[in-house]
Write a protein that holds these residues in place. Structure first.
Motif, PDB file in Angstrom:
ATOM      1  N   THR A 769       0.755  -1.323   0.130  1.00  0.00           N
ATOM      2  CA  THR A 769       0.046  -0.028  -0.111  1.00  0.00           C
ATOM      3  C   THR A 769       0.725   1.394  -0.167  1.00  0.00           C
ATOM      4  OG1 THR A 769      -1.708  -1.288   1.100  1.00  0.00           O
ATOM      5  CG2 THR A 769      -1.815   1.195   1.198  1.00  0.00           C
ATOM      6  N   ILE A 770       2.129   1.222   0.830  1.00  0.00           N
ATOM      7  CA  ILE A 770       2.992   2.389   0.895  1.00  0.00           C
ATOM      8  C   ILE A 770       3.424   2.577  -0.344  1.00  0.00           C
ATOM      9  CG2 ILE A 770       4.960   3.374   1.986  1.00  0.00           C
ATOM     10  CD1 ILE A 770       4.291   1.843   4.464  1.00  0.00           C
ATOM     11  N   MET A 771       4.119   1.643  -1.131  1.00  0.00           N
ATOM     12  CA  MET A 771       4.441   1.797  -2.441  1.00  0.00           C
ATOM     13  C   MET A 771       3.461   2.294  -3.315  1.00  0.00           C
ATOM     14  SD  MET A 771       7.057   1.457  -4.524  1.00  0.00           S
ATOM     15  CE  MET A 771       8.133   0.254  -3.489  1.00  0.00           C
ATOM     16  N   ILE A 772       2.149   1.679  -3.419  1.00  0.00           N
ATOM     17  CA  ILE A 772       1.251   2.300  -4.296  1.00  0.00           C
ATOM     18  C   ILE A 772       1.124   3.690  -3.958  1.00  0.00           C
ATOM     19  CG2 ILE A 772      -1.146   2.051  -5.025  1.00  0.00           C
ATOM     20  CD1 ILE A 772      -0.970  -0.809  -4.491  1.00  0.00           C
ATOM     21  N   GLN A 773       0.951   3.930  -2.517  1.00  0.00           N
ATOM     22  CA  GLN A 773       0.523   5.379  -2.380  1.00  0.00           C
ATOM     23  C   GLN A 773       1.774   6.356  -2.883  1.00  0.00           C
ATOM     24  OE1 GLN A 773       0.058   5.273   1.907  1.00  0.00           O
ATOM     25  NE2 GLN A 773      -2.143   4.649   1.509  1.00  0.00           N
ATOM     26  N   LYS A 774       3.053   5.658  -2.735  1.00  0.00           N
ATOM     27  CA  LYS A 774       4.080   6.715  -2.908  1.00  0.00           C
ATOM     28  C   LYS A 774       4.146   6.872  -4.718  1.00  0.00           C
ATOM     29  CE  LYS A 774       7.822   4.739  -3.920  1.00  0.00           C
ATOM     30  NZ  LYS A 774       9.163   3.997  -4.019  1.00  0.00           N
ATOM     31  N   THR A 775       3.796   5.917  -5.509  1.00  0.00           N
ATOM     32  CA  THR A 775       3.631   6.124  -6.941  1.00  0.00           C
ATOM     33  C   THR A 775       2.516   6.986  -7.130  1.00  0.00           C
ATOM     34  OG1 THR A 775       4.619   3.885  -7.013  1.00  0.00           O
ATOM     35  CG2 THR A 775       3.596   4.850  -8.903  1.00  0.00           C
ATOM     36  N   TRP A 779       2.683  10.665  -9.101  1.00  0.00           N
ATOM     37  CA  TRP A 779       2.067  11.036 -10.413  1.00  0.00           C
ATOM     38  C   TRP A 779       0.987  12.048 -10.111  1.00  0.00           C
ATOM     39  CZ3 TRP A 779      -3.347  10.106 -11.455  1.00  0.00           C
ATOM     40  CH2 TRP A 779      -3.633  10.292 -12.788  1.00  0.00           C
ATOM     41  N   LEU A 780       0.489  12.143  -9.144  1.00  0.00           N
ATOM     42  CA  LEU A 780      -0.390  13.140  -8.822  1.00  0.00           C
ATOM     43  C   LEU A 780       0.107  14.644  -9.044  1.00  0.00           C
ATOM     44  CD1 LEU A 780      -2.855  11.572  -6.071  1.00  0.00           C
ATOM     45  CD2 LEU A 780      -3.657  11.839  -8.453  1.00  0.00           C
ATOM     46  N   GLN A 781       1.096  14.583  -8.042  1.00  0.00           N
ATOM     47  CA  GLN A 781       2.008  15.870  -7.941  1.00  0.00           C
ATOM     48  C   GLN A 781       2.437  16.283  -9.745  1.00  0.00           C
ATOM     49  OE1 GLN A 781       2.491  17.993  -5.927  1.00  0.00           O
ATOM     50  NE2 GLN A 781       1.157  16.604  -4.417  1.00  0.00           N
ATOM     51  N   LYS A 784      -0.485  17.404 -11.560  1.00  0.00           N
ATOM     52  CA  LYS A 784      -0.744  18.967 -10.823  1.00  0.00           C
ATOM     53  C   LYS A 784       0.020  20.098 -11.605  1.00  0.00           C
ATOM     54  CE  LYS A 784      -1.438  21.427  -6.470  1.00  0.00           C
ATOM     55  NZ  LYS A 784      -1.133  21.330  -5.103  1.00  0.00           N
ATOM     56  N   TYR A 785       1.407  19.814 -11.809  1.00  0.00           N
ATOM     57  CA  TYR A 785       2.407  20.639 -12.439  1.00  0.00           C
ATOM     58  C   TYR A 785       1.968  21.149 -13.659  1.00  0.00           C
ATOM     59  CZ  TYR A 785       6.491  22.368 -14.673  1.00  0.00           C
ATOM     60  OH  TYR A 785       7.566  23.273 -15.500  1.00  0.00           O
ATOM     61  N   CYS A 786       1.607  19.941 -14.475  1.00  0.00           N
ATOM     62  CA  CYS A 786       1.416  19.937 -16.002  1.00  0.00           C
ATOM     63  C   CYS A 786       0.097  20.624 -16.231  1.00  0.00           C
ATOM     64  CB  CYS A 786       1.121  18.466 -16.606  1.00  0.00           C
ATOM     65  SG  CYS A 786       2.910  17.599 -16.531  1.00  0.00           S
ATOM     66  N   ARG A 787      -0.874  20.604 -15.218  1.00  0.00           N
ATOM     67  CA  ARG A 787      -2.226  21.356 -15.315  1.00  0.00           C
ATOM     68  C   ARG A 787      -1.850  22.845 -15.019  1.00  0.00           C
ATOM     69  NH1 ARG A 787      -4.607  17.913 -12.541  1.00  0.00           N
ATOM     70  NH2 ARG A 787      -4.577  18.876 -10.597  1.00  0.00           N
ATOM     71  N   LEU A 788      -0.948  23.271 -13.981  1.00  0.00           N
ATOM     72  CA  LEU A 788      -0.696  24.378 -13.697  1.00  0.00           C
ATOM     73  C   LEU A 788       0.019  25.127 -15.093  1.00  0.00           C
ATOM     74  CD1 LEU A 788       0.535  24.296  -9.927  1.00  0.00           C
ATOM     75  CD2 LEU A 788      -1.712  25.369 -10.982  1.00  0.00           C
TER      76      LEU A 788
END
Length: 1818
Positions: A769-775, A779-781, A784-788
């Motif tokens: 779960t930690i590995m999945i959450q890290k990835t 990916w979410l960050q 978010k940058y590309c969207r900004l």
């Protein structure tokens, strides 16, 4: 695994607590070995330091993971110890409301103190046939397991139910017996299962009582053996009882009661049959009032007593025996209230001879009053030399009285038990039995006496048996799995049992002390101290010398020795028993017979043949009886207990441990202290300890691999051997090899290892779960940058565009302003110009209009003058014309009068001519003869009347003379006085008359005034009524406009309700049909059992004949013929048939005569029309020929009518003679004269009808004569007025008799016309009366409407609208019902007329056929030709003829021996068509017996085939389709217009002509219902084993389901891949097979739709019921699997075009249950969503699913109790039924819609494979 790994931070443990026994805590830091304390945090966030025992190094118990909390089986817990067991039971009981939990082989049942809906028939059927671990824990599961093991292993079973008082032992045993009674119901009609259940209220009444712990405590133990035969049906039962608490009869502690039967009898004392018992309320008797309050809250003793009496009756106890039983019970109450008085010396006492209670006691038991009074206060001492009678002290007398009362009640108790056993006994050999032991649990009170000692002794024996059985099962499991067996140390309580029952044990010392003449309780206690002080299970209290302590397996119990000896002796004086033996009541004497004692008395003595023995030969048996009577209770109990243990050891035991959750009897309230105490006492914790000592956790390799494959490395997964993978994983994860063992099919783990594996699995999941959450977060960050960035570029682009657009806008606006200025200036100049122009135009218009108006007025004046001149000139012209016309009319009148006089003169001359009279009197000879006869008859009558008149006149003259003489004599005596009185009376009468006249005038005036006022008032009311009507119409229109939608909705609701009622009615009817078929099947089975050899095959002809009597006679229901034929049915069809032929012949002649009359009338009208045409068209010379032809025709018709009359008269005479002869024969043979009177009545009616026909013939004759006269008169007139009239018959002579006959004919016609006029006037009056009644009804209705309108005005507008709609609905409903009644009456009348017409046609055809055979050769040849023509037509009729003797062969070839495969490729439903063609031929030949026999044989043959193939779906479907097709054929060709709308002209020719088979259609409809129900039963039997496995257990979507740790019980979800499991494809394949078979056999599509609707409902019910009863399948993954399976089934429905059947709608509850498993269950919004979605689930079902919901891993949260309470609060407004489960046995009512066939009968060919060569086509 080391201690430091187990006791790490965040680990949860259990610590002792004085209030909650055990309390949960969490470690705040890791524990290291050697530390003296643990740092803990409690659940309330408080920090606590827990000390660790340094010597024993005892750490607190570890807590199981949350995923294991709430398990069905306690042995499935990883950590097995007391706090884990207690917590699991508490969570299940309080949060999930589950009262049952498994603990290995033990079922733990917690008393909820509340009625739960989990014991219904539907729950019994749900558990029937299921494995014990497949469903949630339940007492029914234990019962089913015992029942299955009995059937599978053929070994007797026992269910041991134990627990302390108030824990629910009796109820559990009762439900177990109810389960056996339902599942193993008796196959015969003995109702033995009802008798077994009926024994419960009796035993509760005489053996249960209220204690401080339980309101219905069983004060005895019982073992009920339920016997089964080889087919495992209940055949009988037997009951054994143990240790009845007799002391309760004479003593009750505070807040306790005596046995229920005493209070029930007192409550019913007011009944008339119990007056002789002399009972009052319970407070008046000593034995029922010692405990204080005699009533129990919520219990009606009178009602319970009625149930007890009903149970006695059901068990066969006669009413006299019941009264005797109640007398004995009442006598015990009276005995306890006997007043005993002590004497002064203190050593003696006495009873008053007038004591009422003693008198009642003696009277009720039928014993001597003096003897009983004497021996209650005295006792007899027998020595070797003599006998003494000794007085007793008061205490001794009371003890003796109490002992007698206890003995009487104990004997009565034993007699009732014995009688119950006799009622439950059977002569059939018992194959096996199941015993239910309901025995007291371990008891400990503040004061424990002899009863508690015996109870705890019995529990020690049962615990020993339980421990050995558990140990044996564990050993068998290890040996079966080939696990190395190591001896497990378990608690053995044999030393404690030896302390009690061994030689010189407690019971032996007690019996020895009882034999000592002056033995006391203190001496016995001292002997115990001396003998057993060294035993580890015996202790002496410090502060007492009369008590002792026994260390039982459950707890230490201190017993008080006071009363032990007395209770063990159970002494009753022999003299009192002898008095009872001498009772005059047989039942009382029977209770105390010597042979009822347990051990027979010895008949010999050790003294040999001494002479003293010979002298006193009666004494030794008395002494022996006394010794036997003093047999110790302890010895008897020990013997019966040994017998019980032998029985239990010979059976397979099943254990139910009942737990009492609290002492306050509060529903669903859990007291941990009391629960732990009982868990220790009942052996549950011992079971846990034994399991924990070995390998308590067990997993199959398949389940272990599915659960823990996340711990397997990828390279190991390549191996296909799951066992090898499991071995390698375990060896790598668990280093200690002693912590697990590999068996053949399972892996065994030590306690705690599963929790460790769960921890490793959770860590693995947590890392993943930690590995999945890290990835995912990275990916979410990035996203978010590309969207900004994209947003920034977009903003820049939009800003620059905005600036450019603003500049362009400015330029556009400047240009637009210039354009606007230009346009504005131009518009302003244009408007000024247009204003000037409009003013000029207006001035011109007004000027021109003035000139035009002047010209118009001048033209108008000239036009009016012209009109006046026109009218004046017209009036003058008309006046001149009128004068001229009046003069012409005067001239015409004068001329016409002259011509009329001339014509009248000529007519008078013609009328006086003889030729005219002759013409008028042609054909009147017959009338003259008739008139002459009438005149003769009248002359005779006149003579008789004249003679009578002469006699009457002579008598009258004599009477007058006599009266004259008396009057003269009277006048002579009172002339003077009478005259004066008469004058006075006349004067007074005149005054009164004047006064009356004046009063009358006054009244008339007042009446006229009131009448005028009333008329005015009526006029005013009518006006007001009109106004109110207008207002009402307006309001109605408004209301209708406002409530149009509401009315439509209400109409739809009404239609739905009516449809629902129709469905319910149809369902009730079909249930009755099903019950009838079941009873018929049971009757056949009983008949088979009674006559196993050769027997006659009885048919159902009697029942069918009652349904379809001879239609040729019984269907006539009209007029007099209906009554006549009904009487014919009463006297017999064969007798009446001989006399009815002539009568029907007469009726036929009457009808022909009536038809002839109508023809004559039609011809008369035609002749009148023809005469008028001929007068205009034909020449004058053809008149004579036409006239002669008409006259000849009329004379011919008259002769025919006269001949018909003569024939009718002859037939009547013959009929009278025949009737008279038959009447004499009947009288001679002593038969009733009903037939004679019947036929005379019919003859009278026929005569009256003939007379009416004669009158009509006479009327027709006169009309013919008149028509001839008018025709001749019309022809004689010529257009030329001056021509001479010609009279062709003026010279003929007229006979006087003909003239008289003609005159009488005219008079008769006038009379008939007058009669018609009177009838019309009466009809008119009736119509007027009806109209008046209608007016009155309308007035009443108007008044009601006015009242309603006034009430409506007082209401609010909304209420007015609603009220108006209700009124309109009620009015329309009433009108609809009236119209329905009218239509039904008309249809019924139409059917009656059709039936009567068919009957008459049949009889007429028979009569004509009989007459035709007796005619001449010419008639015979004509008939032959006619038959030949019919044969030619029969070749194309499509009928099949067979001989009567071939009927059995037809039924055998076409029904009994027919296989559906033989007709493959032929026309569907061919047997039905062939049978109908045979029926049609029998109808054509008018053979009603043949029709009846064929239909009866067909129906019986179909029933026989279905009974033989009761499990063959194809055969059942085949005959369902054929039965429905035969039913459709009988409807299609019945002749009813409603069924013939789709027929062709050829098919209409194939209709039945003579018989109405409506009743047979009903019989076939009922048979179709039975076949349909058998078809559904077969299909359900094939589908039901697949449903649970395919819908809930099979993984339709791979990888979804997870596996939880399993316990001792086998789980069906833990089966290996593919072993004994089904998938959804199996169900779909089976339903495809069903659909193919039904379609191939031509079953109606509507019926196929109903079949699959029923099957889908069954799938839904079974799946949902299993879901509601299984905790292991209530998970999110199961919901997903269910959704997928349901979608597959819906897709199958659509693919087979079955979606219109409503089958998908029946799955709605299952769909919502699947959605409920998948929805979120946290917030208030989630609760609202669940409530709005789950509309097809009841509140109980929703709450049950939420309680059962089980997370499959630790990442999923449980459903909180608060969320469930929120759901319950939101759903409490629902009016849901209390039933938890769906009724899987429910069957929708089937409907067979009419489905006509397009085939014609003549197009059907019979294949040779049917072997029907004996059928010939007609």
């Amino acid at each position: 695994m080391s201690v430091s790994e187990l006791y790490s931070q965040y680990t949860r443990v259990w610590i002792p607590d004085p209030d909650e026994v055990w309390r949960s805590a969490e470690l705040t830091k890791d524990y290291k070995e050697g530390e003296k304390s643990l740092q803990l945090k409690l659940e309330d966030e408080t920090i606590r330091e827990y000390p660790v025992d340094a010597q024993n190094n005892q750490l607190p118990f570890l807590r199981n993971p949350d995923i294991l909390v709430g398990e069905n089986d306690l042995t499935a817990l990883s950590y097995l110890h007391e706090p884990a067991v207690l917590h699991n039971l508490k969570v299940r009981f309080l949060e999930s409301n589950h009262i049952y939990t498994y603990c290995g082989i033990v079922l733990v049942a917690i008393n909820p103190y509340e009625q739960l809906p989990i014991y219904g028939q539907d729950v019994i059927y749900a558990y029937s046939g299921q494995n014990m671990g497949d469903m949630d824990p339940h007492i029914f599961a234990v019962a089913e397991e015992a029942y299955k093991q009995m059937a599978r292993d053929e070994k007797n079973q026992s269910i041991i139910v134990s627990g302390e008082s108030g824990a629910g032992k009796t109820v559990s045993a009762k439900y177990a017996m109810r389960y056996f009674a339902t599942v193993g119901g008796s196959a015969s009609e003995t109702n033995i299962e009802e008798k077994v259940l009926a024994s419960s209220p009796i035993m509760e009444a005489i053996g249960n009582a209220k204690t401080t712990r339980n309101d219905n405590s069983s004060r005895f133990g019982k073992y009920i053996q339920i016997g089964f035969d080889k087919r495992y049906h209940i055949i009988g039962a037997n009951m054994r009882t143990y240790l009845l608490e007799k002391s309760r009869v004479v003593f009750q502690a505070d807040d306790e009661r005596n046995y229920h039967i005493f209070y029930q009898l007192c409550a019913a004392a007011s009944l008339p049959e119990f007056k002789e018992l002399a009972l009052t309320c319970a407070e008046d008797f000593f034995y029922t009032s010692q405990g204080g309050d005699t009533a129990i809250e919520g219990v009606d003793d009178a009602e319970d007593f009625e149930k007890t009496r009903q149970a006695f009756t059901l068990l066969g106890v006669r009413e006299s025996h019941q009264i005797s039983i109640f007398k004995i019970i009442a006598s015990i109450l009276h005995l306890g209230s006997v007043a005993i008085q002590a004497e002064r010396d203190g050593d003696s006492c006495s009873i008053s001879p007038q004591d009422e209670h003693l008198s009642n006691f003696c009277r009720l038991l039928g014993v001597e009053h003096n003897q009983m009074e004497h021996w209650l206060c005295h006792r007899k001492l027998v020595t070797t030399s003599e006998t003494y009678v000794k007085t007793m002290s008061l205490q001794q007398v009371i003890n003796a009285r109490n002992a007698l009362a206890k003995h009487i009640y104990a004997q009565l108790f034993g007699w009732i038990v014995e009688h119950i056993n006799k009622a439950l006994h059977t002569s059939i050999k018992q194959h096996s039995f199941i015993g239910v032991l309901d025995i007291y649990g371990f008891e400990t009170f503040e004061v424990n006496s002899f009863e508690q000692f015996c109870i705890n002794y019995a529990n020690e024996k049962l615990q020993q048996q339980f421990n050995s059985h558990v140990f044996k099962l564990e050993q068998e499991e290890y040996m079966k799995e080939q696990i190395p067996w190591t001896l497990i140390d378990f608690y053995d309580n044999q030393p404690c049992i030896d302390l009690i029952e061994a030689k010189l044990g407690i019971l032996d010392l007690l019996d020895e002390e009882c034999k000592v003449p002056k033995g006391t309780d203190q001496n016995w206690a001292q002997k115990l101290y001396d003998r057993h002080s060294s035993s580890q299970h015996f202790q002496k209290p410090r502060m007492s010398n009369t008590a002792f302590i026994v260390v039982h397996f459950a707890d230490k119990v201190e017993y008080l020795s006071d009363g032990f000896l007395e209770k063990n002796r159970d002494t009753v004086y022999e003299e009192q028993i002898n008095i009872l033996k001498a009772s005059k009541f047989p039942l009382v004497a029977d209770l105390f017979r010597d042979d009822k004692d347990p051990i027979p008395a010895t008949t010999t003595s050790g003294k040999g043949s001494s002479s003293k023995i010979n002298i006193r030969s009666a004494r030794p048996p008395m002494k022996a009886s006394n010794k036997e009577h003093k047999k110790s209770v302890g010895h008897q109990f020990r013997t019966s207990l040994h017998l019980l243990m032998e029985t239990l050891n010979a059976t397979t035991p099943h254990y139910v441990r009942c737990i009492k959750p609290n002492d306050e009897k509060l529903p669903f309230h859990f007291d941990p202290k009391r629960a732990v105490q009982q868990l220790r006492a009942c052996g549950v914790l011992e079971t846990i300890r034994i399991s924990a000592a070995g390998y308590p956790s067990r997993w199959t390799y398949h389940d272990f691999f599915n659960r823990y494959r996340v711990l397997v490395k990828k390279r190991e997964l390549a191996n296909t051997d799951k066992k090898a993978i499991c071995r390698s994983v375990l060896e790598s994860l668990v280093k200690d090899p002693d912590k697990f063992q590999f068996g053949r099919t399972k892996i065994f783990f030590r306690a705690g290892q599963v929790a460790y594996l769960e921890k490793l699995r959770a860590d693995k999941f947590r890392a993943a779960t930690i590995m999945i959450q890290k990835t995912v977060r990275g990916w979410l960050q990035k996203v978010k940058y590309c969207r900004l960035k994209r947003a920034t570029l977009t903003l820049q682009r939009y800003c620059r565009g905005y600036l450019a657009r603003r500049l362009a806008e400015h330029l556009r606006r400047t240009r637009a302003a210039v354009v606007l200025q230009k346009q504005y200036r131009m518009r302003r100049a244009r408007l000024a110009y247009q204003r000037v122009r409009r003013a000029a135009i207006v001035i011109q218009a007004f000027a021109r209009a003035t000139f035009v108006r002047r010209i118009y007025r001048q033209v108008l004046m000239e036009h009016k003058a012209t009109i006046i001149q026109k009218h004046a000139r017209g009036w003058m012209a008309r006046r001149h014309f009128q004068r001229l016309r009046a003069a012409a009319i005067v001239i015409q009148c004068a001329f016409r009068r002259l011509k009329a006089k001339q014509e009248l003169k000529a007519l008078k001359i013609e009328a006086r001519s003889a030729e005219h009279l002759k013409r008028l009197n042609v054909g009147m000879e017959n009338k003259v003869v008739q008139l002459q006869r009438k005149i003769d008859d009248q002359n005779k009558e006149f003579k008789t009347l004249s003679e009578q008149l002469s006699t009457v006149t002579s008598i009258h003259t004599m009477e007058v003379e006599k009266l004259k003489r008396e009057l003269a004599h009277y006048q002579q005596n009172q002339v003077a006085d009478a005259s004066l009185q008469l004058q006075e009376e006349v004067q007074s009468l005149r005054t009164e008359l004047q006064r009356a006249h004046s009063e009358r005038r006054v009244l008339e005036d007042a009446h006229s005034r009131e009448k005028d006022e009333l008329r005015k008032r009526v006029a005013d009311l009518e006006q007001e009524n009109a106004l109110l009507k207008d207002e009402k119409e307006q309001l109605n229109n408004q209301i209708l406009c406002q409530s149009k939608d509401e009315f439509a909705q209400n109409s739809v609701k009404e239609n739905l309700l009516m449809k629902k009622e129709l469905e319910e009615e149809r369902s009730r009817y079909q249930n009755l049909v099903k019950e009838y078929s079941r009873l018929e099947q049971r009757y056949d089975n009983l008949r088979d059992e009674q006559t196993p050899g050769h027997r006659r095959n009885p048919s159902n002809q009697s029942s069918l004949e009652s349904d379809s009597n001879y239609p040729s006679i019984s269907t006539s229901e009209i007029g007099d013929t209906e009554d006549a034929l009904q009487q014919v049915e009463e006297i017999g069809v064969e007798k009446a048939a001989m006399d009815m032929t002539v009568f029907l012949k007469l009726q036929k002649r009457v009808r022909e005569l009536e038809q002839e009359r109508k023809k004559l009338q039609v011809q008369l009208e035609k002749r009148e029309q023809d005469s008028k045409k001929v007068q205009m068209e034909q020449p004058r010379n053809d008149v004579d020929l036409d006239q002669d032809a008409d006259l000849a025709y009329n004379s011919l018709k008259r002769q025919e009518l006269e001949s018909e009359n003569k024939k009718l008269k002859n037939d009547l005479n013959e009929l009278r003679k025949a009737v008279a002869d038959q009447a004499t024969q009947n009288n001679s043979s002593h038969s009733s004269p009903d037939s004679y009177s019947l036929l005379l009545n019919q003859l009278k009616l026929a005569n009256e009808e003939l007379e009416v026909r004669k009158e009509e013939v006479l009327i027709l004759r006169t009309q013919i004569v008149n028509a001839d006269q008018r025709r001749l008169a019309g022809k004689s007139m010529e257009p030329n007025i001056n021509a001479r009239a010609s009279w062709p018959n003026s010279e003929k002579h007229v006979d006087q008799e003909d003239a008289i006959e003609a005159y009488h004919g005219v008079c008769q016609t006038n009379r008939l016309l007058e009669a018609q006029l009177q009838a019309q006037s009466l009809e008119h009056e009736e119509q007027v009366e009806n109209l008046k009644a209608q007016v009155e009804a309308l007035k009443e209705e108007m008044d009601k409407q006015q009242q309603t309108f006034c009430q409506t005005l007082l209401l609010s507008p909304e209420a007015q609208v609603e009220f108006g709609v209700q009124q309109e609905i009620s009015r329309l409903t009433n009108e609809n019902l009236d119209l329905k009644e009218l239509v039904e009456k008309l249809e019924k009348n139409e059917r009656k007329l059709k039936k009567q017409l068919k009957i008459y046609m049949k009889k007429v055809q028979d009569l004509e056929a009989a007459q035709a055979l007796a005619q001449s050769d010419r008639r015979h040849h004509e008939l032959t030709r006619q038959v030949t023509v019919q044969r030619k037509e029969k070749d194309f009729q499509g009928m099949l003829e067979y001989h009567k003797e071939d009927e059995a062969l037809l039924i055998r070839n076409l029904v009994t021996d027919l296989k559906p495969q033989m007709l493959s490729g032929t026309v569907p439903c061919l047997p039905a068509y062939i049978l109908y063609m045979c029926i049609r031929h029998a109808d054509y030949t008018n053979d009603d017996l043949k029709v009846h026999s064929l239909l009866t044989s067909t129906i019986n043959g179909i029933k026989k085939v279905l009974k033989k193939h009761n499990d063959d779906f194809e055969m059942t479907s085949f005959w369902l389709s054929n039965t429905c097709r035969l039913l459709h054929c009988l409807k299609q060709y019945s002749g009813d217009e409603g069924f013939m709308t789709q027929n062709t002209a050829k098919q209409n020719e194939h209709c039945l002509k003579n018989f109405d088979l409506t009743e047979y259609r009903q019989v076939l409809s009922d048979l179709s219902i039975q076949i349909y129900q058998q078809l559904i039963k077969i299909a359900e039997g094939l589908l039901q084993p697949m449903i649970v496995s395919a819908m809930l257990e099979n993984e339709s979507i791979q990888g979804l389901s997870g596996v939880k740790p399993m316990g001792y019980r086998k789980r069906s979800s833990s089966m290996a891949d593919g072993d004994n499991s089904y998938c959804l494809e199996a169900i779909i394949r089976q339903m495809n097979c069903f659909h193919t078979v039904m379609c191939d056999q031509g079953l109606d599509p509507e019926i196929i739709l109903q079949v699959f609707k029923q099957l889908f409902y069954m799938i839904t019910a079974v799946t949902l019921n299993n879901l509601l009863l299984r905790k292991d399948v209530c998970s999110w993954s199961t919901g997903m699997q269910l959704r997928y399976n349901i979608s597959e089934l819906e897709e199958w429905l659509r693919g087979r075009n079955l979606h219109q059947s409503g089958a998908a709608q029946t799955m709605e509850p299952l769909i919502q249950a699947a959605q409920l498993l998948q929805l979120k269950k946290k917030t208030h919004e989630d609760a609202e969503a669940i409530c709005s979605l789950c509309t097809s689930l009841s509140t109980q079902q929703i709450v049950k699913i939420l309680n059962l919901y089980t997370p499959l891993n630790e990442f999923e949260e449980r459903v909180t109790v608060s969320f469930i309470r929120t759901i319950q609060a939101q759903l409490q407004e629902r009016n849901d039924p209390q039933q938890l489960l769906l009724d899987s046995k429910h069957m929708f009512p089937v409907l067979f819609p009419f489905n006509p066939s397009s085939l014609t009968m003549d197009s059907i060919h019979i294949p040779a494979c049917l072997s029907l060569e004996f059928l010939s086509e007609v």
